[in-house]
Design an enzyme around this catalytic site. Structure first.
Site, PDB file in Angstrom:
ATOM      1  N   GLY A  41      -8.798   8.288   8.678  1.00 40.70           N
ATOM      2  CA  GLY A  41      -7.782   9.146   8.076  1.00 40.70           C
ATOM      3  C   GLY A  41      -7.109   8.512   6.884  1.00 40.70           C
ATOM      4  O   GLY A  41      -7.625   7.562   6.299  1.00 40.70           O
ATOM      5  N   LEU A  43      -6.765   9.906   3.968  1.00 40.16           N
ATOM      6  CA  LEU A  43      -7.915  10.088   3.080  1.00 40.16           C
ATOM      7  C   LEU A  43      -7.561   9.911   1.605  1.00 40.16           C
ATOM      8  O   LEU A  43      -6.497  10.326   1.156  1.00 40.16           O
ATOM      9  CB  LEU A  43      -8.512  11.478   3.298  1.00 40.16           C
ATOM     10  CG  LEU A  43      -8.930  11.771   4.740  1.00 40.16           C
ATOM     11  CD1 LEU A  43      -9.483  13.185   4.851  1.00 40.16           C
ATOM     12  CD2 LEU A  43      -9.944  10.753   5.252  1.00 40.16           C
ATOM     13  N   HIS A  47     -13.002   8.579   0.229  1.00 39.89           N
ATOM     14  CA  HIS A  47     -13.448   9.399   1.367  1.00 39.89           C
ATOM     15  C   HIS A  47     -13.936  10.768   0.889  1.00 39.89           C
ATOM     16  O   HIS A  47     -14.927  11.289   1.375  1.00 39.89           O
ATOM     17  CB  HIS A  47     -12.282   9.668   2.334  1.00 39.89           C
ATOM     18  CG  HIS A  47     -11.747   8.465   3.023  1.00 39.89           C
ATOM     19  ND1 HIS A  47     -10.464   8.016   2.848  1.00 39.89           N
ATOM     20  CD2 HIS A  47     -12.320   7.627   3.911  1.00 39.89           C
ATOM     21  CE1 HIS A  47     -10.260   6.961   3.602  1.00 39.89           C
ATOM     22  NE2 HIS A  47     -11.368   6.692   4.261  1.00 39.89           N
ATOM     23  N   SER A 196      -7.136   2.741   1.732  1.00 41.91           N
ATOM     24  CA  SER A 196      -5.854   3.160   2.305  1.00 41.91           C
ATOM     25  C   SER A 196      -4.819   2.045   2.139  1.00 41.91           C
ATOM     26  O   SER A 196      -3.625   2.294   2.068  1.00 41.91           O
ATOM     27  CB  SER A 196      -6.020   3.473   3.785  1.00 41.91           C
ATOM     28  OG  SER A 196      -6.985   4.481   3.918  1.00 41.91           O
TER      29      SER A 196
END
Ligand code: PAF
Length: 269
Positions: A41, A43, A47, A196
């Protein structure tokens, strides 16, 4: 985020959080080609490019978001990992992804992580040497996800090059039929690879971080590259040349960045 199927929140994508419900959906997808992108996650552009490729090359595109506790070295790092599922779901829906698979930890680890996948050679070097146990957790969860999604192709970013090598080795060793596809690292305009972790950099650190890929690319010895990185304020975990790549991991205060570039000359016309 609520469970299963197209939701009250007007997303055009199906969100599945329950493993049994997913297995029914998967059976109904039959022989359709499936492109899969596993993520934790939060993102970013990197991604999204994997998602677009999964969508382009397959009939059905499935993304997983699962913040995998077993691959974190520090409990604190796991606890503070950004959880942005609503925002991520919106992005995926805007990119016409068909399914978001987002299971809970207790569903993914009914065995309490008593069953683990261990690779005994390359998982001990570089990232593995600096993050003991990380690759066991990563391989274990990727195997679970590959078994659940039964994808035709799964897409991994080359930024985590050692991860990609290990996943590829695992699917070969365990006769898993999903094709593991490496996708080129996606970079910001100043060359920093999307990650991230970049969000944790303050503006000054973010500016400094852009030196990392640039220094990594210099045609210098490893010793000189390490010295140059240190002179810019990076603490260096490793810089190494292996597998046709030059790979590195550095710290800017408490933020760890990894990257790698090809060392094999690119053929041009
Ligand atoms: O690269 C990642 O985000 C993770 O390691 C992965 C492949 C989703 C497994 O948790």
């Amino acid at each position: 985020m609520s469970n299963q199927s197209k939701q009250e929140n007007s997303l055009t994508m199906n969100i599945v959080t329950d493993i049994e419900a997913w297995q029914v959906i998967r059976n109904n997808l039959g022989n359709k080609t499936i492109g899969f992108v596993p993520t934790m996650g939060n993102l970013h552009e990197g991604h999204l490019q994997l998602c677009q490729r999964a969508k382009r090359e397959n009939e059905v595109a499935i993304i997983s978001i699962f913040i995998n506790p077993t691959q974190f070295n520090e409990q604190q790092d796991f606890a503070t990992y950004p959880r942005t599922i609503e925002q991520d779901a919106k992005l995926l829906s805007d990119h016409q992804i068909d399914y978001l698979f987002a299971p809970e930890v207790n569903q993914m680890y009914p065995d309490q992580y008593e069953i683990q996948v261990t690779e005994t050679m390359i998982s001990r070097e570089l990232e593995g040497a600096h993050r003991p146990g990380h690759f066991n957790g990563m391989l274990t969860v990727v195997l679970k996800l590959l078994n659940l999604i039964k994808a035709t192709r799964a897409y991994f970013g080359e930024k985590d090059y050692q991860q990609w090598l290990l996943v590829k080795k695992m699917v070969t060793a365990l006769f898993i039929s999903t094709d593991i596809i490496a996708c080129e690292t996606v970079r910001a305009s100043d060359q920093l690879a999307f990650s991230s972790r970049n969000q944790r950099l303050n503006p000054t650190q973010r500016e400094t971080a852009a030196y990392f890929p640039k220094i990594l690319k210099q045609t210098e010895t490893i010793e000189k590259i390490i010295a140059t990185l240190q002179s810019h304020g990076f603490k260096v975990d490793y810089i190494a040349e292996k597998w046709g790549r030059r790979l590195g991991a550095v710290w800017l205060d408490d933020v760890r960045l990894i990257d790698n570039i090809s060392t094999t000359p690119q053929l041009t016309d």
